[in-house]
Design a protein around this motif. Structure first.
Motif, PDB file in Angstrom:
ATOM      1  N   ALA A 165      -9.791 -16.390 -12.694  1.00  0.00           N
ATOM      2  CA  ALA A 165     -10.572 -16.867 -13.840  1.00  0.00           C
ATOM      3  C   ALA A 165     -11.594 -17.905 -13.391  1.00  0.00           C
ATOM      4  O   ALA A 165     -12.768 -17.846 -13.767  1.00  0.00           O
ATOM      5  CB  ALA A 165      -9.647 -17.457 -14.894  1.00  0.00           C
ATOM      6  N   ALA A 167     -12.791 -18.321 -10.303  1.00  0.00           N
ATOM      7  CA  ALA A 167     -13.780 -17.642  -9.464  1.00  0.00           C
ATOM      8  C   ALA A 167     -14.735 -16.810 -10.314  1.00  0.00           C
ATOM      9  O   ALA A 167     -15.933 -16.751 -10.053  1.00  0.00           O
ATOM     10  CB  ALA A 167     -13.079 -16.761  -8.426  1.00  0.00           C
ATOM     11  N   GLY A 168     -14.183 -16.175 -11.349  1.00  0.00           N
ATOM     12  CA  GLY A 168     -15.012 -15.341 -12.217  1.00  0.00           C
ATOM     13  C   GLY A 168     -16.044 -16.137 -12.969  1.00  0.00           C
ATOM     14  O   GLY A 168     -17.201 -15.718 -13.080  1.00  0.00           O
ATOM     15  N   MET A 169     -15.659 -17.292 -13.459  1.00  0.00           N
ATOM     16  CA  MET A 169     -16.597 -18.113 -14.229  1.00  0.00           C
ATOM     17  C   MET A 169     -17.823 -18.466 -13.400  1.00  0.00           C
ATOM     18  O   MET A 169     -18.949 -18.354 -13.881  1.00  0.00           O
ATOM     19  CB  MET A 169     -15.893 -19.386 -14.709  1.00  0.00           C
ATOM     20  N   ASN A 171     -18.836 -17.107 -10.331  1.00  0.00           N
ATOM     21  CA  ASN A 171     -19.532 -15.975  -9.716  1.00  0.00           C
ATOM     22  C   ASN A 171     -20.311 -15.141 -10.727  1.00  0.00           C
ATOM     23  O   ASN A 171     -21.430 -14.715 -10.464  1.00  0.00           O
ATOM     24  CB  ASN A 171     -18.531 -15.079  -8.978  1.00  0.00           C
ATOM     25  N   PHE A 172     -19.709 -14.907 -11.877  1.00  0.00           N
ATOM     26  CA  PHE A 172     -20.347 -14.051 -12.869  1.00  0.00           C
ATOM     27  C   PHE A 172     -21.639 -14.666 -13.395  1.00  0.00           C
ATOM     28  O   PHE A 172     -22.590 -13.958 -13.713  1.00  0.00           O
ATOM     29  CB  PHE A 172     -19.369 -13.787 -14.013  1.00  0.00           C
ATOM     30  N   ARG A 190     -29.755 -27.181 -13.569  1.00  0.00           N
ATOM     31  CA  ARG A 190     -28.626 -27.155 -14.503  1.00  0.00           C
ATOM     32  C   ARG A 190     -27.286 -26.964 -13.777  1.00  0.00           C
ATOM     33  O   ARG A 190     -26.224 -26.983 -14.415  1.00  0.00           O
ATOM     34  CB  ARG A 190     -28.818 -26.036 -15.531  1.00  0.00           C
ATOM     35  N   GLN A 193     -24.540 -29.495 -14.435  1.00  0.00           N
ATOM     36  CA  GLN A 193     -23.963 -29.325 -15.781  1.00  0.00           C
ATOM     37  C   GLN A 193     -23.023 -28.122 -15.820  1.00  0.00           C
ATOM     38  O   GLN A 193     -21.933 -28.185 -16.401  1.00  0.00           O
ATOM     39  CB  GLN A 193     -25.105 -29.151 -16.788  1.00  0.00           C
ATOM     40  N   LEU A 194     -23.455 -27.044 -15.164  1.00  0.00           N
ATOM     41  CA  LEU A 194     -22.627 -25.828 -15.121  1.00  0.00           C
ATOM     42  C   LEU A 194     -21.290 -26.087 -14.447  1.00  0.00           C
ATOM     43  O   LEU A 194     -20.226 -25.696 -14.953  1.00  0.00           O
ATOM     44  CB  LEU A 194     -23.382 -24.727 -14.369  1.00  0.00           C
ATOM     45  N   HIS A 197     -19.109 -28.142 -16.594  1.00  0.00           N
ATOM     46  CA  HIS A 197     -18.668 -27.319 -17.721  1.00  0.00           C
ATOM     47  C   HIS A 197     -17.500 -26.421 -17.337  1.00  0.00           C
ATOM     48  O   HIS A 197     -16.473 -26.363 -18.033  1.00  0.00           O
ATOM     49  CB  HIS A 197     -19.859 -26.473 -18.201  1.00  0.00           C
ATOM     50  N   ASP A 200     -14.475 -28.402 -16.650  1.00  0.00           N
ATOM     51  CA  ASP A 200     -13.956 -28.912 -17.917  1.00  0.00           C
ATOM     52  C   ASP A 200     -13.021 -27.878 -18.553  1.00  0.00           C
ATOM     53  O   ASP A 200     -11.849 -28.156 -18.856  1.00  0.00           O
ATOM     54  CB  ASP A 200     -15.146 -29.208 -18.846  1.00  0.00           C
ATOM     55  N   ILE A 201     -13.524 -26.656 -18.711  1.00  0.00           N
ATOM     56  CA  ILE A 201     -12.710 -25.592 -19.306  1.00  0.00           C
ATOM     57  C   ILE A 201     -11.473 -25.324 -18.459  1.00  0.00           C
ATOM     58  O   ILE A 201     -10.354 -25.225 -18.965  1.00  0.00           O
ATOM     59  CB  ILE A 201     -13.549 -24.301 -19.454  1.00  0.00           C
ATOM     60  N   ARG A 204      -8.791 -28.239 -18.683  1.00  0.00           N
ATOM     61  CA  ARG A 204      -8.037 -28.186 -19.934  1.00  0.00           C
ATOM     62  C   ARG A 204      -7.050 -27.019 -19.938  1.00  0.00           C
ATOM     63  O   ARG A 204      -6.012 -27.075 -20.586  1.00  0.00           O
ATOM     64  CB  ARG A 204      -8.990 -28.023 -21.116  1.00  0.00           C
ATOM     65  N   GLY A 205      -7.412 -25.949 -19.212  1.00  0.00           N
ATOM     66  CA  GLY A 205      -6.577 -24.761 -19.214  1.00  0.00           C
ATOM     67  C   GLY A 205      -5.344 -24.881 -18.346  1.00  0.00           C
ATOM     68  O   GLY A 205      -4.293 -24.340 -18.682  1.00  0.00           O
ATOM     69  N   VAL A 206      -5.445 -25.602 -17.219  1.00  0.00           N
ATOM     70  CA  VAL A 206      -4.339 -25.581 -16.272  1.00  0.00           C
ATOM     71  C   VAL A 206      -3.469 -26.845 -16.289  1.00  0.00           C
ATOM     72  O   VAL A 206      -2.309 -26.782 -15.910  1.00  0.00           O
ATOM     73  CB  VAL A 206      -4.841 -25.358 -14.818  1.00  0.00           C
TER      74      VAL A 206
ATOM     75  N   ASP B 161     -23.211 -21.367 -21.125  1.00  0.00           N
ATOM     76  CA  ASP B 161     -22.200 -21.558 -20.083  1.00  0.00           C
ATOM     77  C   ASP B 161     -20.828 -21.128 -20.583  1.00  0.00           C
ATOM     78  O   ASP B 161     -20.030 -20.559 -19.838  1.00  0.00           O
ATOM     79  CB  ASP B 161     -22.158 -23.028 -19.652  1.00  0.00           C
ATOM     80  N   LEU B 164     -20.632 -17.178 -20.990  1.00  0.00           N
ATOM     81  CA  LEU B 164     -20.661 -16.541 -19.669  1.00  0.00           C
ATOM     82  C   LEU B 164     -19.357 -16.807 -18.928  1.00  0.00           C
ATOM     83  O   LEU B 164     -18.908 -15.982 -18.124  1.00  0.00           O
ATOM     84  CB  LEU B 164     -21.856 -17.031 -18.851  1.00  0.00           C
ATOM     85  N   ALA B 165     -18.747 -17.947 -19.194  1.00  0.00           N
ATOM     86  CA  ALA B 165     -17.454 -18.243 -18.572  1.00  0.00           C
ATOM     87  C   ALA B 165     -16.402 -17.249 -19.053  1.00  0.00           C
ATOM     88  O   ALA B 165     -15.639 -16.695 -18.249  1.00  0.00           O
ATOM     89  CB  ALA B 165     -17.030 -19.675 -18.908  1.00  0.00           C
ATOM     90  N   GLY B 168     -17.208 -13.898 -17.613  1.00  0.00           N
ATOM     91  CA  GLY B 168     -16.955 -13.914 -16.174  1.00  0.00           C
ATOM     92  C   GLY B 168     -15.484 -13.759 -15.852  1.00  0.00           C
ATOM     93  O   GLY B 168     -15.107 -13.027 -14.942  1.00  0.00           O
ATOM     94  N   MET B 169     -14.645 -14.441 -16.621  1.00  0.00           N
ATOM     95  CA  MET B 169     -13.202 -14.361 -16.359  1.00  0.00           C
ATOM     96  C   MET B 169     -12.703 -12.931 -16.432  1.00  0.00           C
ATOM     97  O   MET B 169     -11.949 -12.480 -15.581  1.00  0.00           O
ATOM     98  CB  MET B 169     -12.450 -15.245 -17.371  1.00  0.00           C
ATOM     99  N   PHE B 172     -14.923 -10.377 -13.776  1.00  0.00           N
ATOM    100  CA  PHE B 172     -14.711 -10.608 -12.349  1.00  0.00           C
ATOM    101  C   PHE B 172     -13.338 -10.111 -11.896  1.00  0.00           C
ATOM    102  O   PHE B 172     -13.182  -9.649 -10.769  1.00  0.00           O
ATOM    103  CB  PHE B 172     -14.858 -12.101 -12.048  1.00  0.00           C
ATOM    104  N   ASP B 200      -5.976 -17.948 -23.529  1.00  0.00           N
ATOM    105  CA  ASP B 200      -5.293 -19.244 -23.495  1.00  0.00           C
ATOM    106  C   ASP B 200      -6.207 -20.312 -22.895  1.00  0.00           C
ATOM    107  O   ASP B 200      -6.487 -21.351 -23.501  1.00  0.00           O
ATOM    108  CB  ASP B 200      -4.006 -19.092 -22.672  1.00  0.00           C
ATOM    109  N   ILE B 201      -6.706 -20.023 -21.699  1.00  0.00           N
ATOM    110  CA  ILE B 201      -7.597 -20.972 -21.030  1.00  0.00           C
ATOM    111  C   ILE B 201      -8.842 -21.226 -21.864  1.00  0.00           C
ATOM    112  O   ILE B 201      -9.265 -22.362 -22.077  1.00  0.00           O
ATOM    113  CB  ILE B 201      -7.992 -20.448 -19.626  1.00  0.00           C
ATOM    114  N   ARG B 204      -8.127 -23.353 -25.119  1.00  0.00           N
ATOM    115  CA  ARG B 204      -7.960 -24.784 -24.813  1.00  0.00           C
ATOM    116  C   ARG B 204      -9.287 -25.430 -24.456  1.00  0.00           C
ATOM    117  O   ARG B 204      -9.500 -26.617 -24.665  1.00  0.00           O
ATOM    118  CB  ARG B 204      -7.004 -24.964 -23.637  1.00  0.00           C
ATOM    119  N   GLY B 205     -10.185 -24.603 -23.881  1.00  0.00           N
ATOM    120  CA  GLY B 205     -11.466 -25.144 -23.431  1.00  0.00           C
ATOM    121  C   GLY B 205     -12.456 -25.386 -24.548  1.00  0.00           C
ATOM    122  O   GLY B 205     -13.233 -26.337 -24.485  1.00  0.00           O
TER     123      GLY B 205
END
Lengths: 208, 208
Positions: A165, A167-169, A171-172, A190, A193-194, A197, A200-201, A204-206, B161, B164-165, B168-169, B172, B200-201, B204-205
């Motif tokens: 997840a 890596a996907g955020m 790379n994608f 940017r 910021q990316l 961001h 941040d997500i 909070r997730g892990v 962002d 796309l996150a 991407g998850m 990817f 879930d992730i 929370r984000g």
DNA sequence: TAAAACTGATCAAACGTTTGAATGATAATT
DNA sequence: AATTATCATTCAAACGTTTGATCAGTTTTA
């Protein structure tokens, strides 16, 4: 807090001019059109050398392609600096994200070779690309395991889903740029910021 | 709570046998090797038809490729069912994730065409792929905007962002499969767990 | 019987590779 | 010191093959 890192990524330089010119010229061509989309004449012409030099130095077009990929992915597999850093697990994930962004910015062709081989694999996939990708994923899995044993991360998360997840955020975002340039601002300004961001997500997730 | 959805995705069927056979045979070939990696003889042979039928029905190899992509991406652009559903914004995001997984499972070639055109674009990119991708991203952006006006989502998040996150998850995970099959269990039986994990992730984000 | 569907043969162009000769620098021999 | 031999490098040209497309002719369909 932003982690300051210095990523030294020296560029491979061939001893020979003709050989070097071919590789340098081949990178953007192969990246844009793929192995089968470029002819040896196009490659030789772009490098300003005779077309027989491709066979002479690389044993053929595929040899040149392999040389290009080897050079490109030598950068991707360099994770020692990240692995050896004495930071906590979350910061290590951030280091990975920052290194990825930094590499894609420095080398705009890396991601293309990467995804091109994932979708239309050549002979190089098994020898070069797959090991490099596995290396990165394994590093991320190890980092996650550290976070688990530290009891910092939630223990109900699937490790592989979690690191893929992350890596996907990152790379994608870069992969989609050619299609979403009019919808999304992909300017390097940017990037900071990316990164914040995404972290941040992810955080909070892990986190527990 | 799992949202039960029925995604009806009819497969395009040509009236003509020869034409249909060509498209059906071309899908896995183009997906695996790309436009330039397959010859007209290979295509005709796989379809069991005469070589000249490609020009007869599609005006040439590129025409057949365009026909294949048109058929493939007709599925991707179908978002009306998701858009029109009367569910809250988070559930709409989950619908998108579920639809994506469902489509990649039903059609294992879709993602390949998708990323192949992103990395090595052909003439079809601007006409077929780019509009389809923009359509999906725009839908996600609209959904996020709804969540913002409902005051359900954090207002300090960058909308692009964020969506796309999420995209991407899920994307990817499938893109990386050829490289990480030995490290990660990509079995369809795990899809439900994967979807819950990503949501879930993401939840929370973005939630306040 | 006219139109549509299909066939096998053929085309020029492009493909990747190989060739043999030429070049210039270095090493070995006289 | 002069000559010869050897070497890697580069070149233009040509190699045989494969490419995508076409075309005249045949079969099938309506």
């Amino acid at each position: 807090m932003i982690i300051e890192i210095l990523l030294v990524e020296e560029i491979f330089v061939a001893d020979n001019d003709c050989r070097k010119n071919l590789i340098v010229a081949a990178v953007p061509l192969f990246a844009a059109k793929g192995l089968n989309g470029v002819s040896v004449r196009e490659l030789a012409s772009a490098a300003g050398v005779n077309l027989s030099m491709i066979s002479y130095y690389f044993g053929g077009k595929e040899g040149l392609y392999a040389a290009v990929l080897t050079e490109q992915f030598a950068i991707l597999g360099k994770l020692e600096e990240i692995e050896q850093m004495e930071v906590d697990t979350l910061q290590k994930f951030e280091l990975y994200v920052r290194a990825t962004v930094s590499r894609y910015r420095r080398n705009p062709y890396l991601l293309r070779f990467y995804t091109s081989e994932l979708t239309n694999p050549t002979a190089c996939f098994e020898t070069i690309i797959k090991p490099a990708i596995k290396r990165v994923v394994q590093m991320l899995l190890d980092t996650f395991a550290d976070g688990l044993s530290d009891r910092k991360f939630r223990d109900d998360l699937n490790p592989t889903d979690t690191v893929l997840a992350l890596a996907g955020m990152i790379n994608f975002y870069f992969l989609l740029e050619p299609a979403t340039a009019e919808l999304v601002d992909h300017a390097p300004e940017r990037d900071e910021q990316l990164i914040r961001h995404i972290m941040d997500i992810f955080t909070r997730g892990v986190l527990r």
